[in-house]
Design a protein around this motif. Structure first.
Motif, PDB file in Angstrom:
ATOM      1  N   ASP A  74       0.837  -1.194   0.000  1.00 22.40           N
ATOM      2  CA  ASP A  74       0.000   0.000   0.000  1.00 22.40           C
ATOM      3  C   ASP A  74       0.876   1.250   0.000  1.00 22.40           C
ATOM      4  O   ASP A  74       1.686   1.447   0.904  1.00 22.40           O
ATOM      5  CB  ASP A  74      -0.918  -0.024   1.225  1.00 22.40           C
ATOM      6  CG  ASP A  74      -1.991   1.054   1.179  1.00 22.40           C
ATOM      7  OD1 ASP A  74      -1.853   2.015   0.395  1.00 22.40           O
ATOM      8  OD2 ASP A  74      -2.967   0.939   1.937  1.00 22.40           O
ATOM      9  N   PHE A  75       0.716   2.097  -1.000  1.00 23.75           N
ATOM     10  CA  PHE A  75       1.459   3.350  -1.082  1.00 23.75           C
ATOM     11  C   PHE A  75       0.609   4.512  -0.574  1.00 23.75           C
ATOM     12  O   PHE A  75       0.865   5.662  -0.885  1.00 23.75           O
ATOM     13  CB  PHE A  75       1.950   3.596  -2.516  1.00 23.75           C
ATOM     14  CG  PHE A  75       3.422   3.337  -2.685  1.00 23.75           C
ATOM     15  CD1 PHE A  75       4.279   4.343  -3.089  1.00 23.75           C
ATOM     16  CD2 PHE A  75       3.953   2.088  -2.436  1.00 23.75           C
ATOM     17  CE1 PHE A  75       5.641   4.119  -3.230  1.00 23.75           C
ATOM     18  CE2 PHE A  75       5.315   1.847  -2.587  1.00 23.75           C
ATOM     19  CZ  PHE A  75       6.162   2.870  -2.983  1.00 23.75           C
ATOM     20  N   GLY A  76      -0.424   4.206   0.206  1.00 26.96           N
ATOM     21  CA  GLY A  76      -1.290   5.247   0.757  1.00 26.96           C
ATOM     22  C   GLY A  76      -2.525   5.453  -0.091  1.00 26.96           C
ATOM     23  O   GLY A  76      -2.505   5.202  -1.301  1.00 26.96           O
ATOM     24  N   SER A  77      -3.600   5.855   0.546  1.00 30.66           N
ATOM     25  CA  SER A  77      -4.884   6.120  -0.129  1.00 30.66           C
ATOM     26  C   SER A  77      -5.385   4.923  -0.926  1.00 30.66           C
ATOM     27  O   SER A  77      -6.046   5.073  -1.938  1.00 30.66           O
ATOM     28  CB  SER A  77      -4.773   7.333  -1.060  1.00 30.66           C
ATOM     29  OG  SER A  77      -4.289   8.449  -0.369  1.00 30.66           O
ATOM     30  N   GLY A  78      -5.013   3.721  -0.474  1.00 31.99           N
ATOM     31  CA  GLY A  78      -5.476   2.508  -1.148  1.00 31.99           C
ATOM     32  C   GLY A  78      -4.787   2.237  -2.474  1.00 31.99           C
ATOM     33  O   GLY A  78      -5.226   1.377  -3.245  1.00 31.99           O
ATOM     34  N   ILE A 132      -2.292   0.458  -4.466  1.00 28.22           N
ATOM     35  CA  ILE A 132      -1.476  -0.741  -4.322  1.00 28.22           C
ATOM     36  C   ILE A 132      -0.421  -0.782  -5.420  1.00 28.22           C
ATOM     37  O   ILE A 132      -0.717  -0.617  -6.601  1.00 28.22           O
ATOM     38  CB  ILE A 132      -2.359  -2.016  -4.374  1.00 28.22           C
ATOM     39  CG1 ILE A 132      -3.424  -1.979  -3.271  1.00 28.22           C
ATOM     40  CG2 ILE A 132      -1.495  -3.276  -4.275  1.00 28.22           C
ATOM     41  CD1 ILE A 132      -2.882  -1.887  -1.849  1.00 28.22           C
ATOM     42  N   VAL A 133       0.823  -1.019  -4.995  1.00 25.16           N
ATOM     43  CA  VAL A 133       1.955  -1.091  -5.912  1.00 25.16           C
ATOM     44  C   VAL A 133       2.452  -2.533  -5.979  1.00 25.16           C
ATOM     45  O   VAL A 133       2.696  -3.159  -4.962  1.00 25.16           O
ATOM     46  CB  VAL A 133       3.090  -0.149  -5.443  1.00 25.16           C
ATOM     47  CG1 VAL A 133       4.371  -0.384  -6.232  1.00 25.16           C
ATOM     48  CG2 VAL A 133       2.651   1.301  -5.561  1.00 25.16           C
ATOM     49  N   LYS A 134       2.578  -3.033  -7.208  1.00 22.02           N
ATOM     50  CA  LYS A 134       3.099  -4.381  -7.428  1.00 22.02           C
ATOM     51  C   LYS A 134       4.414  -4.346  -8.207  1.00 22.02           C
ATOM     52  O   LYS A 134       5.064  -5.345  -8.385  1.00 22.02           O
ATOM     53  CB  LYS A 134       2.077  -5.228  -8.204  1.00 22.02           C
ATOM     54  CG  LYS A 134       0.801  -5.457  -7.413  1.00 22.02           C
ATOM     55  CD  LYS A 134      -0.146  -6.381  -8.133  1.00 22.02           C
ATOM     56  CE  LYS A 134      -1.377  -6.614  -7.265  1.00 22.02           C
ATOM     57  NZ  LYS A 134      -2.181  -7.731  -7.766  1.00 22.02           N
TER      58      LYS A 134
END
Length: 145
Positions: free
Chosen positions: A88-92, A94-96
């Protein structure tokens, strides 16, 4: 000696991280370990993230240093971290896929534009996230070096 901007050694597959800070530190550490930047660059990457998120959409974040971090860059380079479960990079957001960059002079702008072209297609990003080999990941970024 000039290093290639991106090589298989700069890619980490199937990583798992719990926080965006941990993700950024890991990405920066690859750049340090491979000789692209000084260790201080990692702090500048974390500083940049506090100023404005490096989340770009399509499950991608491109952590990089602040403007004054250029003195810590020894060679232009890219580190790619595949995080299939996401972080989670914040505010929902999502980083893959983390693509850490360090650019000597203004080279980072050219590197960024090449990465942006690849990552603007969600199918490319999903292909990279699902890649089972470093060579497969590299094939998406053939134009970067």
């Amino acid at each position: 000696m000039s290093l290639p901007i991106l090589s298989a050694e700069n890619i980490i597959l199937n990583e798992s991280v719990s926080t965006k800070e941990e993700a950024i530190q890991l990405t920066g550490q690859v750049l340090v370990d491979k000789g692209y930047v000084n260790p201080e660059y990692i702090e500048k990457m974390l500083e940049r993230e506090q100023l404005t998120t490096t989340y770009m959409g399509n499950f991608v974040a491109i952590p990089h240093g602040t403007e004054d971090a250029k003195t810590e860059v020894k060679n232009s380079g890219i580190a790619i971290i595949q995080v299939p479960d996401g972080v989670d990079f914040g505010s929902g957001n999502i980083v893959k896929l983390l693509i850490g960059i360090a650019g000597k002079g203004d080279e980072h702008l050219e590197i960024l534009s090449k990465i942006a072209i690849v990552c603007s297609e969600e199918e490319n990003v999903l292909g990279i996230v699902g890649a089972s080999s470093k060579e497969e990941v590299l094939s998406f970024f053939e134009g970067v070096n």
